[in-house]
Design an enzyme around this catalytic site. Sequence first.
Site, PDB file in Angstrom:
ATOM      1  CG  HIS A 172      41.673  37.764  38.910  1.00 50.75           C
ATOM      2  ND1 HIS A 172      43.191  38.085  39.228  1.00 50.75           N
ATOM      3  CD2 HIS A 172      41.865  38.153  39.895  1.00 50.75           C
ATOM      4  CE1 HIS A 172      43.224  38.691  39.374  1.00 50.75           C
ATOM      5  NE2 HIS A 172      43.248  39.235  40.791  1.00 50.75           N
ATOM      6  CE  LYS A 600      37.011  40.622  51.092  1.00 47.29           C
ATOM      7  NZ  LYS A 600      37.379  40.258  52.434  1.00 47.29           N
TER       8      LYS A 600
END
Length: 964
Positions: A172, A600
């Site tokens: 990531h 999110k």
Amino acid sequence: MATRSLEKLASIDAQLRALVPGKVSEDDKLVEYDALLLDRFLDILQDLHGEDLKETVQECYELSAEYEGKHDPKKLEELGNVLTSLDPGDSIVIAKAFSHMLNLANLAEEVQIAYRRRQKLKRGDFADENNATTESDIEETFKKLVGDLKKSPQEVFDALKNQTVDLVLTAHPTQSVRRSLLQKHGRIRDCLAQLYAKDITPDDKQELDEALQREIQAAFRTDEIRRTAPTPQDEMRAGMSYFHETIWKGVPKFLRRVDTALKNIGINERLPYNAPLIQFSSWMGGDRDGNPRVTLEVTRDVCLLARMMAANLYYSQIEELMFELSMWRCNDDLRIRAAELYRSSRRDTKHYIEFWKTIPPSEPYRVILGDVRDKLYQTRERTRQMLAHGISDIPEDATYNNVEQFLEPLELCYRSLCECGDRPIADGSLLDFLRQVSTFGLSFVRLDIRQESDRHTDVLDAITQHLEIGSYREWSEERRQEWLLSELSGKRPLFGPDLPRTEEIADVLDTLHVIAELPSDCFGAYIISMATAPSDVLAVELLQRECHVKQPLRVVPLFEKLDDLESASAAVARLFSIEWYRNRINGKQEVMVGYSDSGKDAGRFSAAWQLYKAQEELIKVAKEHGVKLTMFHGRGGTVGRGGGPTHLAILSQPPDTIQGSLRVTVQGEVIEQSFGEEHLCFRTLQRFTAATLEHGMHPPVSPKPEWRALMDEIAVIATEKYRSIVFKEPRFVEYSALATPELEYGRMNIGSRPSKRKPSGGIESLRAIPWIFAWTQTRFHLPVWLGFGAAFKYAIDKDIKNLRMFHEMYNEWPFFRVTIDLVEMVFAKGNPGIAALYDKLLVSEDLLPFGELLRSNYEETRSLLLQIAGHKDLLEGDPYLKQRLRLRDSYITTLNLLQAYTLKRIRDPNYHVTLRPHISKDYMESKSAAELVQLNPTSEYAPGLEDTLILTMKGIAAGLQNTG
């Protein structure tokens, strides 16, 4: 010259000592370490760039410190005037200097943590409350379980033997520091630690100080900016460097400490070498979710490279074992094997440095290990040839093809030593080696494959349309399951070479063919991201069969969005009710839950609660069907993506959801924080092992029914508030893009994958990492706290008694306490005044009231959070963390202002500033400013602006100790 004379400026050293709280404990050397590194750096800065530039750095620091002390906006204005008057070259040097100082502050902190840890162990002090948020020691946990919780030593031993923690390293894009700098930082850390050793001589001290200055200067003179984006192979090599540097040696060292801790509670038996206590996996080169750069060639190369590295490490150690096992006594089995090998030996092995002649039969262990060495050499060379050319002239039967072949002669040596009375020798380097082989195997790490569920749907839709039986994509879930199970129960091939293939379809099928081609121990799980239904899992099972994967990978659904988490247990229950599937999984299932996208999608509060409930429900379903369920936690480094102290995160999970089996991602900058140094690696392995054991043997309390009811009620409010702003407020997308460096994130080149899943689109298509990153940079942290305030205010306004219930939940329920404490920590890192400055400089006038509304929400949430926790001030219960954050604030503020003004100059071509003469002696008037962009010749902006911006991003990330 700087605008104020040097005499009027306090030194950074003095400012530090005035700013930070008093000594937190007798073990507190943080300010001392920090000041030493800064003194050395400022001397270097003056030597390289002159006294005027050093004065400017000190002036910026003083203004930042004055602002942080009183939050006087005038100080920000003064600081802004200093920074905007810098020419491009000076801006780069100032940004680089403050970024470097923050990296040095991090190193001082790491050395301080290690020092405190050593002092604590020397005292035998396992009950230091100040360490509660960061430490979890294996011996401390054993003593707690046996002494306080009355577990028997044998119960602890049995639980440990059956426990597995699988740490999954991912690429990531959150590691903003280059590997070149990470290595230099490691050497600085070593020098600092050695300088404060008690037995150091004056000559040693002088030489270490010189080495320290050399490394600080080398780090400062190294370009911090990646000039090209890393490839997936680059990411894999970077990840593997941690195995080579720390993890490889750290695992046997840690397991030896486990043996010692067991002995101290009365277990006179070592942990079996093949106990799967710690395992490692990777996504580097296997994670295809939204990353078109991860191709079948990448996956193949990554697997072969890892196998070659493993063989090389084993090979490098086998001669050490040959030196150690020089004895002649052995049991009959080993003597017979050695004699057979000696008779079949046909040549001297002249390509070896040691033991290059035929080993005599009077050294039977060396004969056995010599054969192991031969096969390791051939294994390495065959893999090297396969990697370079795709073929090899070394026959496969001359190499090790599976780990059982490799372990067998080593086990033979171990048994023989024990039977001949040489157990102490067997339990030395040979046991360590056996544990390494058992942990890392021939593949070093197992590679997970991750792909979006829609991509599998594309393949199956192409197949059904080619077969002229309809469109799989348009079928209902029931119709899909019926067809998939029918095909899984049959034997006919579904497609041939005439299947029409788009690039995306070919990628899915080619990946599965690579899995079929390579050794099965190269791979771990097949992760389906954005999973929603049972057909997502059955689809991958069918595709594996069609692509002739002989040992199919276990298929792991990843539930990420709020709605998917809510329906996860129903989807898994349906899978478990299918006879074919139950036979396939053999009583074991793995499910992954995603912290990033759920946060999110719904905000941190609602996501955290839904993740908690989803795990409870999944475990309940698994128990009903007699299935052993392993939860795989997709946690990021930031709180907004599920991050936080390791052992607290584990101990706050619902009861019975770990049960001695845990997988968790270790992402980006967290890899460096966890494995960057030997002591960090050791500490990481301790924390995961100890917390997993404690959770299994002493589960946390379950929430009371009234707590659940309240959480369910306020989670709805939190989600509504979050979505009303992030997804429904028409001004938000534009405001977010203007008020943060969201659009500029991709320029950092810190990952191989794009920042958006789709090139167009708003917040929905933006990946979770840049989403968190953008708000972290401005120190507003909106994705973390948005929704909390509305939820708490609703509950308290509805009934003031709910405040008392919140206090009860905070004091008695680990999950709730950890959730609140982590958000409190984020508020301690936040600064709405800085966010307001970004608005003032970057946001259009019609959006300014919206920004003010959000900051009002921030302050209200902060106040409510303190009420819930029963605190007067942020972090009042953690003086160490409070001290560390205060040390960083003044550096970060300077970088924030430099970033905001640089963004202004980049985005507004009509924004002009008056530049003063160049002050750094590195660039004289005879040299044009154009030389400053030689490292960045393709920048579309004015000289120096892009580099300054990227340096501020990296510095702020270093200061806040996370990116996204």
